[in-house]
Design an enzyme around this catalytic site. Structure first.
Site, PDB file in Angstrom:
ATOM      1  N   ASP A  14      10.337  42.573  10.704  1.00  0.00           N
ATOM      2  CA  ASP A  14      10.527  41.842   9.441  1.00  0.00           C
ATOM      3  C   ASP A  14      11.471  40.670   9.689  1.00  0.00           C
ATOM      4  O   ASP A  14      12.223  40.652  10.665  1.00  0.00           O
ATOM      5  CB  ASP A  14      11.105  42.757   8.357  1.00  0.00           C
ATOM      6  CG  ASP A  14      11.236  42.022   7.013  1.00  0.00           C
ATOM      7  OD1 ASP A  14      10.245  41.442   6.551  1.00  0.00           O
ATOM      8  OD2 ASP A  14      12.347  41.999   6.443  1.00  0.00           O
ATOM      9  N   HIS A 198      11.130  43.129   0.568  1.00  0.00           N
ATOM     10  CA  HIS A 198      12.508  43.186   0.058  1.00  0.00           C
ATOM     11  C   HIS A 198      12.571  43.710  -1.385  1.00  0.00           C
ATOM     12  O   HIS A 198      13.595  44.221  -1.815  1.00  0.00           O
ATOM     13  CB  HIS A 198      13.143  41.797   0.048  1.00  0.00           C
ATOM     14  CG  HIS A 198      13.607  41.309   1.377  1.00  0.00           C
ATOM     15  ND1 HIS A 198      12.754  41.002   2.406  1.00  0.00           N
ATOM     16  CD2 HIS A 198      14.860  41.054   1.841  1.00  0.00           C
ATOM     17  CE1 HIS A 198      13.455  40.587   3.446  1.00  0.00           C
ATOM     18  NE2 HIS A 198      14.736  40.599   3.120  1.00  0.00           N
TER      19      HIS A 198
HETATM   20  N1  DGL Z   1      10.259  40.843   3.560  1.00  0.00           N
HETATM   21  C1  DGL Z   1       9.633  39.544   3.666  1.00  0.00           C
HETATM   22  C2  DGL Z   1       8.269  39.585   2.971  1.00  0.00           C
HETATM   23  O1  DGL Z   1       7.735  40.682   2.792  1.00  0.00           O
HETATM   24  C3  DGL Z   1      10.615  38.532   3.170  1.00  0.00           C
HETATM   25  C4  DGL Z   1      10.258  37.197   3.555  1.00  0.00           C
HETATM   26  C5  DGL Z   1      11.407  36.232   3.745  1.00  0.00           C
HETATM   27  O2  DGL Z   1      12.100  36.337   4.760  1.00  0.00           O
HETATM   28  O3  DGL Z   1      11.529  35.325   2.926  1.00  0.00           O
HETATM   29  O4  DGL Z   1       7.699  38.573   2.626  1.00  0.00           O
END
Ligand code: DGL
Length: 277
Positions: A14, A198
Site C-alpha cells: 500500500d 484507508h
Molecule cells: N489506501 C490507498 C487506496 O486504497 C490510499 C491512496 C493514497 O495514498 O492516496 O487508494
C-alpha cells in the site's frame, strides 16, 4: 534447502497504512501463510499523483517485494490497483518473471457488488486518482451492466488519516461534505464501496451522514475471501507460498512513526523495518 529459499511470503503493498486494514482480514482468514507488508509512507499519499508516478512508485515497490522473496503480491491500494496494476500485469510481469503474480483490490470488490444492492444504485468513495481512472465504472459494468455507479473523490481523507487527524473537527467537515455530495447525485444509493483501503478507519463517521438502509462495504474481508478463492483456483501459486505464519512489516519512512500508527490500523503491535528506496 536453506531458510532463505523456502521463505516465500505473500506481499501486501500500500502507499501507506491503508493496506493494513486489508492485511488484518487476510491474516484472520488465512493465518497459516507468511506475509510481508510494505507501506510506501515516504511517498504517500498516491491519490493525487499522475498515472506515471503511481505506476513508477508501485512497480518499484513490487520489485522490492519480489526481491525479498514474494512470488505473489497484492496491491492493497485502490489507487495503485487503478493506475498501475494492468500495466504491471501485461507489460512488466512477462519480463520480470512469468511465474510471479500481482493482484489488486478492485476486481474482488466489483465481482460481488451486485449482491449488496436492491436499488441498483451504487456509490464509490475513493481518492481523486481512483475516481478519475474510471476503474470502478468499467469493472462494475463488466459484471453488472444494469447497476448505476456514482463516484465521489475525497482528496482530503487520506492525508487526514495518514496524519492521525481523522478524529478531529476538521476531519468531520470533510467527511460530511463528501458523503453529502455523493448522496446528492442519487438519493437512492443503497450500497457504497469504500474504494480506498484507508477509509475503514473512518467508517463510523461516514455512517453518521448516511440513511440507515445504506450498506457500507469495506474491502478487507472481500479481498481476503477473493485471495483465498484465488489460491484455491491456483494450486501452482498456493504451493509456493511459505507457511510459517510470520507477518513482517516494512516502511519506506521512519519505523517509529510507522509502528505507532500501524498498530492502530492493524489492531496489534507492529514492529517494522526500514526499506531504503
Ligand atoms: N489506501 C490507498 C487506496 O486504497 C490510499 C491512496 C493514497 O495514498 O492516496 O487508494
Amino acid at each position: 534447502m536453506s531458510k532463505k529459499s523456502t521463505y516465500k511470503p505473500i506481499g501486501i503493498f500500500d502507499s501507506g497504512f491503508g493496506g493494513l486494514t486489508v492485511l488484518k482480514e487476510i491474516v484472520k482468514e488465512m493465518p497459516q501463510y507468511d506475509y510481508l507488508y510494505l507501506g510506501d509512507n515516504a511517498r504517500a499519499p498516491y491519490g493525487s499523483r499522475s498515472f506515471e508516478t503511481v505506476y513508477e512508485y508501485t512497480l518499484e515497490c513490487v520489485n522490492h517485494l519480489f526481491n525479498m522473496g514474494c512470488e505473489l503480491v497484492v496491491l492493497a491500494c485502490n489507487t495503485a490497483s487503478a493506475k498501475a496494476l494492468r500495466t504491471i500485469q501485461q507489460k512488466d510481469l512477462p519480463r520480470i518473471g512469468p511465474n510471479k503474480r500481482v493482484l489488486g483490490v478492485i476486481r474482488p470488490t466489483t465481482e460481488i457488488i451486485g449482491n449488496h444492492t436492491k436499488s441498483g444504485n451504487v456509490g464509490v468513495l475513493g481518492t481523486a486518482g481512483t475516481v478519475s481512472s474510471g476503474s470502478y465504472l468499467v469493472e462494475i459494468e463488466k459484471f453488472f451492466p444494469n447497476i448505476h455507479v456514482y463516484q465521489e473523490a475525497c482528496p482530503m481523507w487520506v492525508p487526514l488519516i495518514e496524519n492521525n487527524e481523522h478524529q478531529s473537527e476538521g476531519a468531520e467537515y470533510f467527511i460530511k461534505k463528501h458523503v453529502e455530495h455523493l448522496m446528492q447525485q442519487q438519493p437512492n444509493i443503497d450500497a457504497i464501496i469504500l474504494g480506498c483501503t484507508h477509509y475503514p478507519l473512518i467508517i463510523d463517521k461516514i455512517k453518521k451522514y448516511l440513511p440507515d438502509n445504506v450498506q457500507l462495504l469495506s474491502q478487507g474481508t472481500i479481498v481476503a475471501k477473493g485471495l483465498k478463492e484465488y489460491l484455491h483456483r491456483h494450486p501452482e501459486m498456493e504451493i509456493n507460498c511459505s507457511k510459517s505464519g510470520i507477518v513482517s512489516f516494512y516502511t519506506t519512512d521512519l519505523t517509529a512513526t510507522f509502528d505507532k500508527s500501524a498498530t492502530l490500523f492493524y489492531g496489534k503491535e507492529v514492529k517494522s523495518k526500514h526499506l531504503a528506496l
